[in-house]
Scaffold this motif. Structure first.
Motif, mmCIF file in Angstrom:
data_model
loop_
_atom_site.group_PDB
_atom_site.id
_atom_site.type_symbol
_atom_site.label_atom_id
_atom_site.label_comp_id
_atom_site.label_asym_id
_atom_site.label_seq_id
_atom_site.Cartn_x
_atom_site.Cartn_y
_atom_site.Cartn_z
ATOM 1 N N TYR B 31 4.098 4.833 5.790
ATOM 2 C CA TYR B 31 5.267 3.992 5.511
ATOM 3 C C TYR B 31 6.237 4.732 4.608
ATOM 4 O O TYR B 31 5.852 5.286 3.577
ATOM 5 C CB TYR B 31 4.802 2.704 4.822
ATOM 6 C CG TYR B 31 5.892 1.697 4.573
ATOM 7 C CD1 TYR B 31 6.684 1.762 3.425
ATOM 8 C CD2 TYR B 31 6.118 0.656 5.465
ATOM 9 C CE1 TYR B 31 7.671 0.832 3.183
ATOM 10 C CE2 TYR B 31 7.113 -0.282 5.225
ATOM 11 C CZ TYR B 31 7.876 -0.184 4.083
ATOM 12 O OH TYR B 31 8.857 -1.111 3.856
ATOM 13 N N VAL B 50 7.459 2.548 9.674
ATOM 14 C CA VAL B 50 6.008 2.358 9.549
ATOM 15 C C VAL B 50 5.233 3.491 10.196
ATOM 16 O O VAL B 50 4.007 3.450 10.261
ATOM 17 C CB VAL B 50 5.561 0.997 10.121
ATOM 18 C CG1 VAL B 50 6.224 -0.148 9.373
ATOM 19 C CG2 VAL B 50 5.836 0.910 11.610
ATOM 20 N N TYR B 96 0.666 2.708 4.019
ATOM 21 C CA TYR B 96 0.569 1.566 4.925
ATOM 22 C C TYR B 96 -0.235 1.960 6.160
ATOM 23 O O TYR B 96 -0.087 3.040 6.689
ATOM 24 C CB TYR B 96 1.982 1.188 5.356
ATOM 25 C CG TYR B 96 2.105 0.215 6.507
ATOM 26 C CD1 TYR B 96 2.059 0.659 7.827
ATOM 27 C CD2 TYR B 96 2.313 -1.126 6.274
ATOM 28 C CE1 TYR B 96 2.204 -0.223 8.874
ATOM 29 C CE2 TYR B 96 2.454 -2.014 7.326
ATOM 30 C CZ TYR B 96 2.402 -1.558 8.620
ATOM 31 O OH TYR B 96 2.559 -2.430 9.662
ATOM 32 N N SER B 97 -1.065 1.053 6.604
ATOM 33 C CA SER B 97 -1.721 1.262 7.885
ATOM 34 C C SER B 97 -1.997 -0.091 8.513
ATOM 35 O O SER B 97 -2.246 -1.067 7.817
ATOM 36 C CB SER B 97 -3.015 2.068 7.719
ATOM 37 O OG SER B 97 -3.908 1.373 6.874
ATOM 38 N N SER B 98 -1.946 -0.149 9.776
ATOM 39 C CA SER B 98 -2.057 -1.404 10.503
ATOM 40 C C SER B 98 -3.365 -2.106 10.174
ATOM 41 O O SER B 98 -4.427 -1.507 10.183
ATOM 42 C CB SER B 98 -1.983 -1.120 12.006
ATOM 43 O OG SER B 98 -2.149 -2.309 12.741
ATOM 44 N N GLY B 99 -3.270 -3.382 9.856
ATOM 45 C CA GLY B 99 -4.457 -4.173 9.573
ATOM 46 C C GLY B 99 -4.915 -4.122 8.139
ATOM 47 O O GLY B 99 -5.809 -4.844 7.751
ATOM 48 N N SER B 100 -4.277 -3.310 7.290
ATOM 49 C CA SER B 100 -4.709 -3.238 5.891
ATOM 50 C C SER B 100 -3.684 -3.900 4.990
ATOM 51 O O SER B 100 -2.613 -4.278 5.422
ATOM 52 C CB SER B 100 -4.903 -1.782 5.474
ATOM 53 O OG SER B 100 -3.654 -1.141 5.379
ATOM 54 N N SER B 101 -4.034 -4.018 3.744
ATOM 55 C CA SER B 101 -3.145 -4.649 2.775
ATOM 56 C C SER B 101 -1.914 -3.793 2.533
ATOM 57 O O SER B 101 -1.950 -2.580 2.659
ATOM 58 C CB SER B 101 -3.873 -4.844 1.446
ATOM 59 O OG SER B 101 -5.004 -5.634 1.627
ATOM 60 N N TYR B 102 -0.875 -4.448 2.155
ATOM 61 C CA TYR B 102 0.328 -3.715 1.773
ATOM 62 C C TYR B 102 0.052 -3.037 0.448
ATOM 63 O O TYR B 102 -0.437 -3.630 -0.482
ATOM 64 C CB TYR B 102 1.506 -4.676 1.660
ATOM 65 C CG TYR B 102 2.805 -3.956 1.601
ATOM 66 C CD1 TYR B 102 3.503 -3.673 2.764
ATOM 67 C CD2 TYR B 102 3.326 -3.531 0.396
ATOM 68 C CE1 TYR B 102 4.693 -2.999 2.730
ATOM 69 C CE2 TYR B 102 4.516 -2.848 0.344
ATOM 70 C CZ TYR B 102 5.201 -2.581 1.513
ATOM 71 O OH TYR B 102 6.381 -1.906 1.468
ATOM 72 N N ASN B 103 0.386 -1.783 0.365
ATOM 73 C CA ASN B 103 0.014 -0.987 -0.804
ATOM 74 C C ASN B 103 1.184 -0.669 -1.713
ATOM 75 O O ASN B 103 2.342 -0.902 -1.376
ATOM 76 C CB ASN B 103 -0.620 0.320 -0.320
ATOM 77 C CG ASN B 103 -1.905 0.091 0.406
ATOM 78 O OD1 ASN B 103 -2.872 -0.418 -0.142
ATOM 79 N ND2 ASN B 103 -1.921 0.442 1.682
ATOM 80 N N GLU B 104 0.867 -0.060 -2.827
ATOM 81 C CA GLU B 104 1.881 0.345 -3.779
ATOM 82 C C GLU B 104 2.805 1.360 -3.142
ATOM 83 O O GLU B 104 2.420 2.116 -2.248
ATOM 84 C CB GLU B 104 1.222 0.974 -4.996
ATOM 85 C CG GLU B 104 0.476 2.251 -4.656
ATOM 86 C CD GLU B 104 -0.200 2.849 -5.858
ATOM 87 O OE1 GLU B 104 -1.409 2.614 -6.002
ATOM 88 O OE2 GLU B 104 0.479 3.538 -6.627
ATOM 89 N N GLN B 105 4.030 1.367 -3.635
ATOM 90 C CA GLN B 105 4.993 2.350 -3.146
ATOM 91 C C GLN B 105 5.172 3.441 -4.186
ATOM 92 O O GLN B 105 5.208 3.182 -5.398
ATOM 93 C CB GLN B 105 6.335 1.674 -2.862
ATOM 94 C CG GLN B 105 6.243 0.649 -1.748
ATOM 95 C CD GLN B 105 7.533 0.502 -0.973
ATOM 96 O OE1 GLN B 105 8.214 1.461 -0.657
ATOM 97 N NE2 GLN B 105 7.861 -0.733 -0.633
#
Lengths: 111, 116
Positions: B31, B50, B96-105
């Protein structure tokens, strides 16, 4: 549209006290809420993430709470130090792919 | 790791000129996103991606183009600069990866752009 509100006035506190910053959001609860720190002339730096099913998260002197009833997150810094002086940004994810940031609150910790 | 790098750090343009703000990351993050930050407005999302070959518009996309030909790079193009595009631009990446939690930027250091 969804909105995030952070106190636009700077928060001034004395060293050693606990700083508490507020982030309010409108409409439905976000999936995640994040807090970032930004120093002048620098990019934001991630501090903590809390999910909608979590009430509280801690990391060293930092604590974040998430109250979906009040539509509010509180960010606490205990035993604050002058080095904690910065602008703190709240960021919310309502969807899966985007973050919406608040305008930030400046914290000033005086010795 | 260098993290997220942005070039240039500062740029002055005349109205109507075009330019590309460069952004690269060496963390293999899927992402990537571009924000602009204006006084009193906070960070606003311009475009995001993405993954390589996939881009989408954010809150304020008008006047900007992006492409994502590789995982590492996510350039932002100003097609015809206007004074309203005077701002500080930040690039960010996230694992970011499909199916996982949104992560820190992870944010870059920013590009300060002035359009005269």
């Amino acid at each position: 549209s969804q909105k995030i509100e952070q106190n636009s006035e700077a928060l001034n506190i004395q060293e050693g006290k606990t700083a508490t910053l507020t982030c309010n959001y409108t409409n439905y609860s976000p999936a995640y809420l994040q807090w970032y720190r930004q120093d002048p002339g620098r990019g934001p730096v991630f501090l903590l993430l809390i999910r909608e099913n979590e009430k509280e998260k801690r990391k060293e002197r930092l604590k974040v709470t998430f109250d979906t009833t009040l539509k509010q997150s509180l960010f606490h810094i205990t035993a604050s130090q002058p080095a904690d002086s910065a602008t703190y940004l709240c960021a919310v994810s309502w969807g899966y792919s985007t973050l919406t940031f608040g305008k930030g609150t400046m914290l000033l910790v005086s010795p | 790791n260098a993290g997220v790098t942005q070039t240039p750090k500062f740029q002055v343009l005349k109205t109507g000129q075009s330019m590309t703000l460069q952004c690269a990351q060496d963390m293999n993050h899927e992402y990537m996103s571009w924000y602009r930050q204006d006084p009193g407005m906070g960070l606003r999302l311009i475009h995001y991606s993405v993954g390589a070959g996939i881009t989408d518009q954010g809150e304020v996309p008008n006047g900007y183009n992006v492409s994502r030909s590789t995982t590492e790079d996510f350039p932002l193009r100003l097609l015809s600069a206007a004074p309203s595009q005077t701002s500080v631009y930040f690039c960010a990446s996230s694992p970011y990866s499909s199916g996982s939690s949104y992560n820190e930027q992870f944010f870059g250091p920013g590009t300060r752009l002035t359009v005269l």
